[in-house]
Design a protein around this motif. Structure first.
Motif, PDB file in Angstrom:
ATOM      1  N   SER A 243      46.898  14.235  36.788  1.00 47.23           N
ATOM      2  CA  SER A 243      46.624  13.127  35.877  1.00 47.23           C
ATOM      3  C   SER A 243      45.121  13.034  35.643  1.00 47.23           C
ATOM      4  CB  SER A 243      47.129  11.813  36.479  1.00 47.23           C
ATOM      5  OG  SER A 243      46.594  10.698  35.797  1.00 47.23           O
ATOM      6  N   PRO A 244      44.701  12.600  34.449  1.00 53.52           N
ATOM      7  CA  PRO A 244      43.269  12.345  34.246  1.00 53.52           C
ATOM      8  C   PRO A 244      42.699  11.362  35.261  1.00 53.52           C
ATOM      9  CG  PRO A 244      44.408  12.349  32.144  1.00 53.52           C
ATOM     10  CD  PRO A 244      45.472  12.423  33.203  1.00 53.52           C
TER      11      PRO A 244
ATOM     12  N   ALA B 166      39.892   8.702  29.616  1.00 53.93           N
ATOM     13  CA  ALA B 166      40.947   8.219  30.510  1.00 53.93           C
ATOM     14  C   ALA B 166      40.494   8.210  31.966  1.00 53.93           C
ATOM     15  CB  ALA B 166      42.191   9.089  30.356  1.00 53.93           C
ATOM     16  N   ALA B 167      39.663   9.184  32.333  1.00 52.87           N
ATOM     17  CA  ALA B 167      39.206   9.299  33.719  1.00 52.87           C
ATOM     18  C   ALA B 167      38.002   8.417  34.012  1.00 52.87           C
ATOM     19  CB  ALA B 167      38.861  10.758  34.027  1.00 52.87           C
ATOM     20  N   GLY B 168      37.375   7.881  32.955  1.00 50.18           N
ATOM     21  CA  GLY B 168      36.170   7.086  33.151  1.00 50.18           C
ATOM     22  C   GLY B 168      34.991   7.928  33.596  1.00 50.18           C
ATOM     23  N   THR B 169      34.918   9.163  33.079  1.00 53.21           N
ATOM     24  CA  THR B 169      33.871  10.088  33.510  1.00 53.21           C
ATOM     25  C   THR B 169      33.142  10.682  32.312  1.00 53.21           C
ATOM     26  OG1 THR B 169      35.401  11.965  33.517  1.00 53.21           O
ATOM     27  CG2 THR B 169      35.157  10.741  35.583  1.00 53.21           C
ATOM     28  N   SER B 170      32.032  11.349  32.610  1.00 53.74           N
ATOM     29  CA  SER B 170      31.311  12.137  31.613  1.00 53.74           C
ATOM     30  C   SER B 170      31.362  13.601  32.025  1.00 53.74           C
ATOM     31  CB  SER B 170      29.856  11.669  31.499  1.00 53.74           C
ATOM     32  OG  SER B 170      29.232  11.628  32.774  1.00 53.74           O
ATOM     33  N   MET B 171      31.150  14.475  31.050  1.00 58.40           N
ATOM     34  CA  MET B 171      31.267  15.910  31.290  1.00 58.40           C
ATOM     35  C   MET B 171      30.158  16.650  30.574  1.00 58.40           C
ATOM     36  SD  MET B 171      35.370  16.263  30.605  1.00 58.40           S
ATOM     37  CE  MET B 171      36.533  15.141  31.396  1.00 58.40           C
ATOM     38  N   GLU B 172      29.802  17.808  31.115  1.00 66.51           N
ATOM     39  CA  GLU B 172      28.852  18.699  30.464  1.00 66.51           C
ATOM     40  C   GLU B 172      29.478  20.086  30.362  1.00 66.51           C
ATOM     41  OE1 GLU B 172      24.906  18.619  32.023  1.00 66.51           O
ATOM     42  OE2 GLU B 172      24.831  16.415  32.107  1.00 66.51           O
ATOM     43  N   ILE B 173      29.395  20.659  29.162  1.00 68.26           N
ATOM     44  CA  ILE B 173      30.010  21.947  28.859  1.00 68.26           C
ATOM     45  C   ILE B 173      28.924  22.907  28.388  1.00 68.26           C
ATOM     46  CG2 ILE B 173      31.818  23.105  27.517  1.00 68.26           C
ATOM     47  CD1 ILE B 173      32.838  20.886  29.354  1.00 68.26           C
ATOM     48  N   LYS B 174      29.043  24.179  28.754  1.00 74.71           N
ATOM     49  CA  LYS B 174      28.089  25.192  28.312  1.00 74.71           C
ATOM     50  C   LYS B 174      28.733  26.070  27.245  1.00 74.71           C
ATOM     51  CE  LYS B 174      25.415  25.483  32.598  1.00 74.71           C
ATOM     52  NZ  LYS B 174      24.925  26.391  33.674  1.00 74.71           N
ATOM     53  N   GLU B 175      28.140  26.059  26.057  1.00 77.50           N
ATOM     54  CA  GLU B 175      28.702  26.832  24.951  1.00 77.50           C
ATOM     55  C   GLU B 175      28.758  28.323  25.271  1.00 77.50           C
ATOM     56  OE1 GLU B 175      28.241  27.080  20.086  1.00 77.50           O
ATOM     57  OE2 GLU B 175      26.488  26.574  21.308  1.00 77.50           O
ATOM     58  N   GLU B 176      27.757  28.831  25.983  1.00 73.72           N
ATOM     59  CA  GLU B 176      27.716  30.261  26.277  1.00 73.72           C
ATOM     60  C   GLU B 176      28.860  30.699  27.189  1.00 73.72           C
ATOM     61  OE1 GLU B 176      24.024  31.048  28.176  1.00 73.72           O
ATOM     62  OE2 GLU B 176      24.453  29.825  29.953  1.00 73.72           O
TER      63      GLU B 176
ATOM     64  N   ILE C 166      40.335  13.164  28.003  1.00 73.82           N
ATOM     65  CA  ILE C 166      40.402  13.139  29.465  1.00 73.82           C
ATOM     66  C   ILE C 166      39.195  12.412  30.042  1.00 73.82           C
ATOM     67  CG2 ILE C 166      40.351  14.587  31.537  1.00 73.82           C
ATOM     68  CD1 ILE C 166      42.049  16.611  30.061  1.00 73.82           C
ATOM     69  N   ALA C 167      38.018  12.643  29.473  1.00 74.80           N
ATOM     70  CA  ALA C 167      36.821  11.954  29.953  1.00 74.80           C
ATOM     71  C   ALA C 167      36.962  10.440  29.817  1.00 74.80           C
ATOM     72  CB  ALA C 167      35.595  12.441  29.182  1.00 74.80           C
TER      73      ALA C 167
ATOM     74  N   ARG D 232      31.995  10.399  27.579  1.00 70.53           N
ATOM     75  CA  ARG D 232      30.833  11.150  27.086  1.00 70.53           C
ATOM     76  C   ARG D 232      30.971  12.629  27.471  1.00 70.53           C
ATOM     77  NH1 ARG D 232      25.566  10.288  25.369  1.00 70.53           N
ATOM     78  NH2 ARG D 232      24.038  11.860  26.000  1.00 70.53           N
ATOM     79  N   VAL D 233      31.014  13.488  26.465  1.00 65.12           N
ATOM     80  CA  VAL D 233      31.101  14.936  26.683  1.00 65.12           C
ATOM     81  C   VAL D 233      29.939  15.585  25.937  1.00 65.12           C
ATOM     82  CG1 VAL D 233      32.488  17.014  26.412  1.00 65.12           C
ATOM     83  CG2 VAL D 233      33.611  14.827  26.876  1.00 65.12           C
ATOM     84  N   VAL D 234      29.077  16.267  26.673  1.00 65.83           N
ATOM     85  CA  VAL D 234      27.884  16.892  26.094  1.00 65.83           C
ATOM     86  C   VAL D 234      28.033  18.404  26.155  1.00 65.83           C
ATOM     87  CG1 VAL D 234      25.391  17.210  26.315  1.00 65.83           C
ATOM     88  CG2 VAL D 234      26.403  14.954  26.703  1.00 65.83           C
TER      89      VAL D 234
END
Length: 250
Positions: A70-71, A149-159, A146-147, A225-227
């Protein structure tokens, strides 16, 4: 999975050969996934009331005791894994519908993931916190949902995002963002950092996971927040898809 239902809405005049080809494909896919089609129905509608053939399915399955996916289980520090290249299905459907001339170089990622997921849950019953198929709205929308619903932030790398070269080229030509295109044979996994390498190793054992990558991490408690860290060194705030997806699939 325990069983599937199958509903067909058939436009009057649909060639029988088309229906037979679809039925054969459905049977092949169900057999490969190890699931039975246990009930169904058909409805023939007047010519022009449907676009040839509409297919509706629903599934029933069981969840093992003790598995909580679950998220709400997502934690700061979790690694985010994408099980393979994104956007394959969406761009393939678009190219085929619009006769864009790329169809011979594109292939949908449609696949059953039940065996892959069951294998992962057998190996890591407490360390896989969330799973989601990034279908409607693509990877970007799924991460944002998901961010939030989970109450979180995330960072993603395009590469680190796995993306087929042909898919990337076609998206650039058409001006389409692959992050919002549908996927039909991929999943996003949120896993405890201690097992990231082991989860990837298990994914690589399956054809559906042989191009899996660790694409980012859950970093904080700024809900939704998803960056995205871009390949040119910038940052992009990811947002959910607004409006209907392109192409419209379901």
């Amino acid at each position: 999975p325990l069983g599937l239902s199958l509903g067909l809405i058939i436009e009057e005049g649909l060639p029988l050969a088309v229906l037979e080809r679809v039925a054969d494909s459905l049977a092949t896919a169900a057999k490969k996934a190890g699931v039975m089609v246990v009930t169904g129905d058909t409805k023939v509608v007047p010519r022009g009331a449907a676009d040839k053939l509409f297919i509706n399915t629903a599934g029933v399955g069981s969840i093992a005791v003790g598995i909580e996916i679950s998220p709400l289980q997502v934690q700061v520090g979790d690694g985010i894994i994408l099980s393979g290249t994104m956007a394959d299905h969406g761009i393939t459907v678009l190219a085929e519908r619009e006769n864009l001339g790329f169809s011979d170089r594109l292939q949908s990622d449609t696949a059953a993931l039940n065996r892959l997921v069951l294998s992962l849950l057998d190996c890591f019953p407490a360390d896989i916190h969330a799973l989601r198929d990034p279908t409607r709205g693509g990877v970007a929308t799924t991460l944002c949902e998901i961010a939030l619903a989970a109450g979180t932030s995330m960072e993603i790398k395009e590469e680190d995002i796995p993306l087929d070269r042909t898919v990337s080229t076609v998206c650039e030509i058409l001006g389409i963002d692959p992050f919002f295109l549908a996927n039909e044979g991929k999943c996003l996994l949120f896993v405890a950092p201690a097992v990231e390498a082991a989860v990837l190793a298990e994914l690589y054992r399956h054809p559906e996971g042989e191009r899996a990558k660790l694409i980012g991490r859950v970093t904080g408690h700024d809900a939704g927040r998803v960056v995205l860290h871009t390949v040119v060194g910038g940052q992009r705030l990811m947002t959910p898809l607004t409006g209907d997806p392109l192409p419209r699939i379901c």
